[in-house]
Enzyme design. Structure first.
Site, PDB file in Angstrom:
ATOM      1  N   CYS A  50       0.833  -1.211   0.000  1.00  0.00           N
ATOM      2  CA  CYS A  50       0.000   0.000   0.000  1.00  0.00           C
ATOM      3  C   CYS A  50       0.864   1.257   0.000  1.00  0.00           C
ATOM      4  O   CYS A  50       0.347   2.361  -0.136  1.00  0.00           O
ATOM      5  CB  CYS A  50      -0.914   0.006   1.213  1.00  0.00           C
ATOM      6  N   ASP A  52       2.793   2.204   2.590  1.00  0.00           N
ATOM      7  CA  ASP A  52       3.107   2.641   3.957  1.00  0.00           C
ATOM      8  C   ASP A  52       4.345   1.913   4.465  1.00  0.00           C
ATOM      9  O   ASP A  52       4.569   0.741   4.147  1.00  0.00           O
ATOM     10  CB  ASP A  52       1.940   2.334   4.906  1.00  0.00           C
ATOM     11  N   CYS A  75      -1.606   4.918   8.417  1.00  0.00           N
ATOM     12  CA  CYS A  75      -2.829   5.465   9.017  1.00  0.00           C
ATOM     13  C   CYS A  75      -3.036   4.931  10.444  1.00  0.00           C
ATOM     14  O   CYS A  75      -2.190   4.215  10.971  1.00  0.00           O
ATOM     15  CB  CYS A  75      -4.013   5.069   8.151  1.00  0.00           C
ATOM     16  N   CYS A 119      -2.556  -4.015   7.565  1.00  0.00           N
ATOM     17  CA  CYS A 119      -1.757  -3.192   8.492  1.00  0.00           C
ATOM     18  C   CYS A 119      -1.118  -4.094   9.553  1.00  0.00           C
ATOM     19  O   CYS A 119       0.032  -3.878   9.948  1.00  0.00           O
ATOM     20  CB  CYS A 119      -2.624  -2.144   9.182  1.00  0.00           C
TER      21      CYS A 119
HETATM   22 FE1  FES Z   1      -1.113   0.720   4.543  1.00  0.00          FE
HETATM   23 FE2  FES Z   1      -2.252   0.253   6.893  1.00  0.00          FE
HETATM   24  S1  FES Z   1      -3.052   1.372   5.233  1.00  0.00           S
HETATM   25  S2  FES Z   1      -0.394  -0.524   6.166  1.00  0.00           S
END
Ligand code: FES
Length: 141
Positions: A50, A52, A75, A119
């Site tokens: 994603c 992150d 997030c 996540c």
């Molecule tokens: Fe990307 Fe949580 S939205 S790890």
């Protein structure tokens, strides 16, 4: 009132945060173990599909993880997952900590909405990589 009232409050809270458990809300708003660790014995940075990123530091004494900390640009549910995984790992022997899975993080958090389950995977994966880094530094890998 009593139990009935508490149930109403619980339901209201659940509606307000879109089905996210109170544990997730707590860890997202008051994350534990945030920030880098100067004297870490293991470290990993991992970016999920994603986009992150999470970073995890661990401190090990006699094979036991005595401290862990994390950072993420993700997030709220990612913050909650990092917070929970660094709590779960404390006091565990390194090889037992290696076994912590996405499911363990999810269950400790009281679940996450399906679209946020990755996540927990990001947190569990980053932890495994930090432990692998520790083992590599020690010459065990
Ligand atoms: Fe990307 Fe949580 S939205 S790890």
């Amino acid at each position: 009132m009593g139990e009935g009232f508490e149930k109403v409050v619980e339901e209201l809270e659940r509606d307000l945060v879109g089905g996210i458990s109170p544990t997730v809300v707590d860890h997202a708003l008051n994350p534990r173990n945030v920030g880098s660790m100067e004297d870490a014995d293991g470290f990993a940075q991992f970016t999920g599909p994603c986009g992150d990123t999470m970073e995890i530091w661990i401190k090990v004494r006699d094979g036991e993880i005595v401290r862990a900390s994390f950072w993420t640009d993700g997030c709220g549910t990612t913050v909650a997952s990092g917070s929970m995984v660094t709590e779960l790992v404390k006091g565990k022997m390194v090889l037992d900590a290696m076994e912590i899975t996405k499911e363990d993080v999810l269950s400790a958090l009281g679940g996450l909405p399906e679209e946020s389950e990755h996540c927990a995977l990001l947190a569990a994966t980053t932890l495994k990589l930090a432990i692998a880094d520790y083992l590599r530094r020690k010459g065990s890998l």
